[in-house]
Design a protein around this motif. Structure first.
Motif, short mmCIF file in Angstrom:
data_model
loop_
_atom_site.label_atom_id
_atom_site.label_comp_id
_atom_site.label_asym_id
_atom_site.label_seq_id
_atom_site.Cartn_x
_atom_site.Cartn_y
_atom_site.Cartn_z
N ASN A 113 25.70 44.77 11.39
CA ASN A 113 25.71 44.61 9.93
C ASN A 113 25.78 43.18 9.43
OD1 ASN A 113 25.56 47.39 9.17
ND2 ASN A 113 27.66 47.63 9.88
N ASN A 114 25.81 42.19 10.35
CA ASN A 114 25.91 40.80 9.91
C ASN A 114 25.08 39.89 10.83
OD1 ASN A 114 26.67 38.12 9.33
ND2 ASN A 114 28.72 38.75 8.70
N PRO A 115 23.99 39.32 10.33
CA PRO A 115 23.12 38.49 11.17
C PRO A 115 23.75 37.18 11.65
CG PRO A 115 22.33 38.54 8.90
CD PRO A 115 23.47 39.50 8.98
N ASN A 116 24.92 36.82 11.13
CA ASN A 116 25.57 35.58 11.56
C ASN A 116 26.57 35.78 12.70
OD1 ASN A 116 25.27 35.03 8.25
ND2 ASN A 116 24.50 33.48 9.63
N LEU A 117 26.88 37.02 13.02
CA LEU A 117 27.89 37.28 14.05
C LEU A 117 27.30 37.23 15.45
CD1 LEU A 117 30.00 40.23 12.56
CD2 LEU A 117 30.39 37.77 12.38
N ILE A 118 28.14 36.83 16.38
CA ILE A 118 27.84 36.89 17.81
C ILE A 118 29.09 37.45 18.47
CG2 ILE A 118 28.49 34.45 18.09
CD1 ILE A 118 26.50 34.35 20.48
N GLY A 119 28.91 38.42 19.35
CA GLY A 119 30.04 39.06 19.99
C GLY A 119 29.70 39.51 21.39
N PHE A 120 30.53 40.35 21.96
CA PHE A 120 30.27 40.85 23.31
C PHE A 120 30.83 42.24 23.48
CE2 PHE A 120 34.16 38.34 23.35
CZ PHE A 120 35.08 39.21 23.93
N VAL A 121 30.19 42.99 24.37
CA VAL A 121 30.61 44.34 24.71
C VAL A 121 30.46 44.53 26.22
CG1 VAL A 121 30.01 45.38 22.48
CG2 VAL A 121 28.29 45.30 24.30
N GLU A 122 31.06 45.59 26.71
CA GLU A 122 30.91 45.92 28.12
C GLU A 122 29.43 46.19 28.40
OE1 GLU A 122 32.40 49.31 31.29
OE2 GLU A 122 33.47 49.09 29.39
N THR A 123 28.94 45.74 29.55
CA THR A 123 27.55 45.95 29.93
C THR A 123 27.19 47.43 29.82
OG1 THR A 123 27.51 44.03 31.37
CG2 THR A 123 25.88 45.73 31.83
N GLY A 124 26.05 47.68 29.19
CA GLY A 124 25.56 49.04 29.04
C GLY A 124 26.01 49.73 27.76
N LYS A 125 26.89 49.12 26.99
CA LYS A 125 27.40 49.74 25.76
C LYS A 125 26.57 49.38 24.53
CE LYS A 125 31.05 51.58 27.69
NZ LYS A 125 32.03 52.55 27.35
N ALA A 126 25.72 48.37 24.63
CA ALA A 126 24.95 47.93 23.47
C ALA A 126 23.99 49.03 23.01
CB ALA A 126 24.17 46.66 23.80
N SER A 127 23.87 49.15 21.69
CA SER A 127 22.97 50.14 21.09
C SER A 127 21.70 49.43 20.62
CB SER A 127 23.67 50.79 19.90
OG SER A 127 23.92 49.82 18.90
N GLY A 128 20.76 50.19 20.10
CA GLY A 128 19.53 49.62 19.57
C GLY A 128 19.74 48.86 18.27
N ASP A 129 20.95 48.92 17.72
CA ASP A 129 21.26 48.24 16.47
C ASP A 129 21.61 46.77 16.66
OD1 ASP A 129 20.93 50.67 15.14
OD2 ASP A 129 23.05 51.17 15.28
N VAL A 130 21.73 46.33 17.92
CA VAL A 130 22.04 44.94 18.24
C VAL A 130 21.09 44.46 19.32
CG1 VAL A 130 24.48 45.15 17.62
CG2 VAL A 130 23.76 45.53 19.98
N LYS A 131 21.10 43.15 19.55
CA LYS A 131 20.25 42.58 20.60
C LYS A 131 21.12 41.89 21.64
CE LYS A 131 17.55 39.06 19.45
NZ LYS A 131 16.41 38.25 19.00
N VAL A 132 20.92 42.26 22.91
CA VAL A 132 21.62 41.60 24.01
C VAL A 132 20.87 40.30 24.31
CG1 VAL A 132 22.32 41.75 26.44
CG2 VAL A 132 22.42 43.79 24.98
N ILE A 133 21.60 39.18 24.25
CA ILE A 133 20.95 37.90 24.50
C ILE A 133 21.29 37.32 25.87
CG2 ILE A 133 20.70 37.23 22.09
CD1 ILE A 133 23.25 35.46 22.51
N LYS A 134 22.40 37.81 26.46
CA LYS A 134 22.79 37.30 27.78
C LYS A 134 23.76 38.29 28.40
CE LYS A 134 22.86 33.51 30.47
NZ LYS A 134 21.76 33.19 31.30
N SER A 135 23.60 38.50 29.70
CA SER A 135 24.52 39.36 30.44
C SER A 135 25.23 38.54 31.51
CB SER A 135 23.75 40.50 31.10
OG SER A 135 23.19 41.33 30.11
N PHE A 136 26.50 38.81 31.67
CA PHE A 136 27.32 38.10 32.66
C PHE A 136 27.96 39.11 33.60
CE2 PHE A 136 27.12 35.37 28.96
CZ PHE A 136 26.86 34.14 29.52
#
Length: 136
Positions: A113-136
């Motif tokens: 809901n906010n194009p200025n935010l950057i965050g992180f989630v557990e690998t595999g939890k991202a939905s189509g509503d966000v873009k994964v930019i890097k995996s660690f």
């Protein structure tokens, strides 16, 4: 002694349960964001993305497995080191620590809901509503 060893083994397995961390942004964010930039954003050393738009980091609750994994792999600091780092910046008026999301689900909602935010989630939890930019 057997119970102690068993307890240590179970604790070790539980703390290594997180397979990895995905750094996420809003789908409209087309900036090239490398590991160094991510670290700078989450330590307050960078305040914007390459295109000049504001970069607002959001972390997850202190002590959560995904936060510990992110701090270790990306920021390269332990939770206590990061607390001390932010305490110093807050005390000197040179920074404010990132806001916290309570869970992967809350993080996904906030970033979607906010194009200025950057965050992180557990690998595999991202939905189509966000873009994964890097995996660690």
């Amino acid at each position: 002694m057997k119970h102690f060893i068993l307890g240590v083994a179970i604790f070790a397995m539980a703390t290594s349960a997180i397979a990895g961390v995905d750094v996420i942004v809003h789908p409209s964010n087309n900036n090239e964001i490398d590991e160094g930039t991510i670290k700078k954003i989450f330590t307050g050393k960078a305040k914007s993305f390459a295109d000049g738009s504001k970069a607002i980091p959001v972390t997850q609750q202190d002590g959560s497995a995904v936060t510990d994994e992110f701090n270790s792999k990306v920021v390269k600091k332990s939770s206590s080191q990061l607390k001390a780092y932010w305490s110093k910046l807050v005390f000197t008026g040179k920074g404010t620590p990132p806001e916290e999301a309570a869970s992967d689900a809350e993080m996904l909602k906030l970033v979607a809901n906010n194009p200025n935010l950057i965050g992180f989630v557990e690998t595999g939890k991202a939905s189509g509503d966000v873009k994964v930019i890097k995996s660690f």
